[in-house]
Design a protein around this motif. Structure first.
Motif, PDB file in Angstrom:
ATOM      1  N   UNK A  30       0.820  -1.198   0.000  1.00  0.00           N
ATOM      2  CA  UNK A  30       0.000   0.000   0.000  1.00  0.00           C
ATOM      3  C   UNK A  30       0.857   1.253   0.000  1.00  0.00           C
ATOM      4  N   UNK A  31       0.250   2.374  -0.323  1.00  0.00           N
ATOM      5  CA  UNK A  31       0.983   3.628  -0.473  1.00  0.00           C
ATOM      6  C   UNK A  31       1.514   4.135   0.864  1.00  0.00           C
ATOM      7  N   UNK A  32       0.667   4.141   1.872  1.00  0.00           N
ATOM      8  CA  UNK A  32       1.053   4.765   3.141  1.00  0.00           C
ATOM      9  C   UNK A  32       2.173   3.998   3.835  1.00  0.00           C
ATOM     10  N   UNK A  33       2.178   2.685   3.728  1.00  0.00           N
ATOM     11  CA  UNK A  33       3.188   1.877   4.425  1.00  0.00           C
ATOM     12  C   UNK A  33       4.509   1.805   3.664  1.00  0.00           C
ATOM     13  N   UNK A  34       4.489   2.162   2.396  1.00  0.00           N
ATOM     14  CA  UNK A  34       5.685   2.024   1.562  1.00  0.00           C
ATOM     15  C   UNK A  34       6.568   3.259   1.660  1.00  0.00           C
ATOM     16  N   UNK A  35       7.859   3.030   1.802  1.00  0.00           N
ATOM     17  CA  UNK A  35       8.832   4.125   1.806  1.00  0.00           C
ATOM     18  C   UNK A  35       9.685   4.035   0.539  1.00  0.00           C
ATOM     19  N   UNK A  55      11.430  12.457  -7.430  1.00  0.00           N
ATOM     20  CA  UNK A  55      11.627  13.418  -6.348  1.00  0.00           C
ATOM     21  C   UNK A  55      10.737  13.113  -5.144  1.00  0.00           C
ATOM     22  N   UNK A  56       9.571  12.523  -5.386  1.00  0.00           N
ATOM     23  CA  UNK A  56       8.621  12.267  -4.309  1.00  0.00           C
ATOM     24  C   UNK A  56       8.030  10.870  -4.466  1.00  0.00           C
ATOM     25  N   UNK A  57       7.382  10.405  -3.411  1.00  0.00           N
ATOM     26  CA  UNK A  57       6.703   9.103  -3.485  1.00  0.00           C
ATOM     27  C   UNK A  57       5.537   9.160  -4.470  1.00  0.00           C
ATOM     28  N   UNK A  58       4.892  10.323  -4.561  1.00  0.00           N
ATOM     29  CA  UNK A  58       3.790  10.450  -5.521  1.00  0.00           C
ATOM     30  C   UNK A  58       4.273  10.203  -6.954  1.00  0.00           C
ATOM     31  N   UNK A  59       5.478  10.655  -7.262  1.00  0.00           N
ATOM     32  CA  UNK A  59       6.015  10.398  -8.606  1.00  0.00           C
ATOM     33  C   UNK A  59       6.221   8.906  -8.830  1.00  0.00           C
ATOM     34  N   UNK A 114      -6.360   2.201  -6.335  1.00  0.00           N
ATOM     35  CA  UNK A 114      -7.378   3.226  -6.572  1.00  0.00           C
ATOM     36  C   UNK A 114      -8.177   3.520  -5.304  1.00  0.00           C
ATOM     37  N   UNK A 115      -8.529   2.464  -4.562  1.00  0.00           N
ATOM     38  CA  UNK A 115      -9.298   2.646  -3.328  1.00  0.00           C
ATOM     39  C   UNK A 115      -8.485   3.427  -2.303  1.00  0.00           C
ATOM     40  N   UNK A 116      -7.201   3.080  -2.162  1.00  0.00           N
ATOM     41  CA  UNK A 116      -6.367   3.779  -1.190  1.00  0.00           C
ATOM     42  C   UNK A 116      -6.160   5.239  -1.583  1.00  0.00           C
ATOM     43  N   UNK A 117      -5.902   5.480  -2.848  1.00  0.00           N
ATOM     44  CA  UNK A 117      -5.656   6.849  -3.289  1.00  0.00           C
ATOM     45  C   UNK A 117      -6.904   7.714  -3.188  1.00  0.00           C
TER      46      UNK A 117
END
Length: 202
Positions: A30-35, A55-59, A114-117
């Motif tokens: 998942x996005x939040x747990x991933x670094x 530059x960012x995790x969003x990228x 998609x659900x997490x975002x």
């Protein structure tokens, strides 16, 4: 010149490894747990190098979604080599069933993302995830349209909703057999749809 070309090739390969790693790790964690360090480790790239490419995790999330989109394009291109649209749809479902163990652990790669975002406040990346799902819907609708069936867009929605639902339930119950059983229902449903005029069901 040769050294410059080699450096560009190495940079391209490193970016490719990071993108593929991002797709895998974000699906599993998942996005939040991933670094960024998690992705760097999976790609076997020094974590400091990640910032050179992203530059960012969003990228990296965007890169992962692009990876999912590319995988979908490869899959549908392979399915399009089958002559019969119904066979293409059935092969798609059979592919979903074959991924039952992964689905039971992590769910659908794009659907879960998609659900997490969608829960994030900025509301930008979820639209990108929706675009990938839309591509699958559009491809499925083209197959139903080729079969001259009424309401092809609705049939495509039924098919993809079936997949998302069985992926969700398989993950929630940690039971891969959900994918097998519900996949069989989808296959039977596809077989039950009328054959195009001028052809036989057999």
């Amino acid at each position: 010149m040769t050294n410059s070309v080699n450096r560009r090739q190495q940079a391209s390969q490193k970016r490719r490894r990071l993108t593929a790693a991002a797709a895998r790790v974000l699906h599993e964690q998942g996005v939040e747990r991933t670094t960024l360090a998690d992705i760097a480790r999976e790609a076997d790239v020094p974590v400091g190098n990640v910032y050179y490419y992203f530059k960012t995790k969003d990228e990296l999330v965007l890169a992962a979604l692009a990876e999912h989109s590319a995988h979908l394009d490869e899959l549908t291109a392979a399915l399009d080599r089958l002559a019969d649209p119904r066979d293409r749809l059935k092969a798609l479902v059979e592919g979903w069933i074959a991924q039952r163990d992964t689905a039971a652990r992590y769910g659908c790669p794009t659907g879960t993302l998609a659900v997490e975002l969608d829960k994030r406040a900025d509301g930008t990346l979820d639209a990108e995830a929706g675009t990938v799902i839309r591509r699958l819907l559009d491809w499925a609708a083209r197959q139903f349209r080729a079969l001259a069936l009424p309401d092809p867009d609705d049939l495509a929605l039924t098919l993809v909703c079936g997949y998302q639902g069985m992926s969700l339930m398989a993950g929630a119950l940690r039971d891969p057999s959900v994918m097998t059983r519900e996949g069989a229902r989808l296959l039977a449903w596809l077989d039950s749809l009328p054959a195009p005029r001028g052809t036989s069901a057999g």
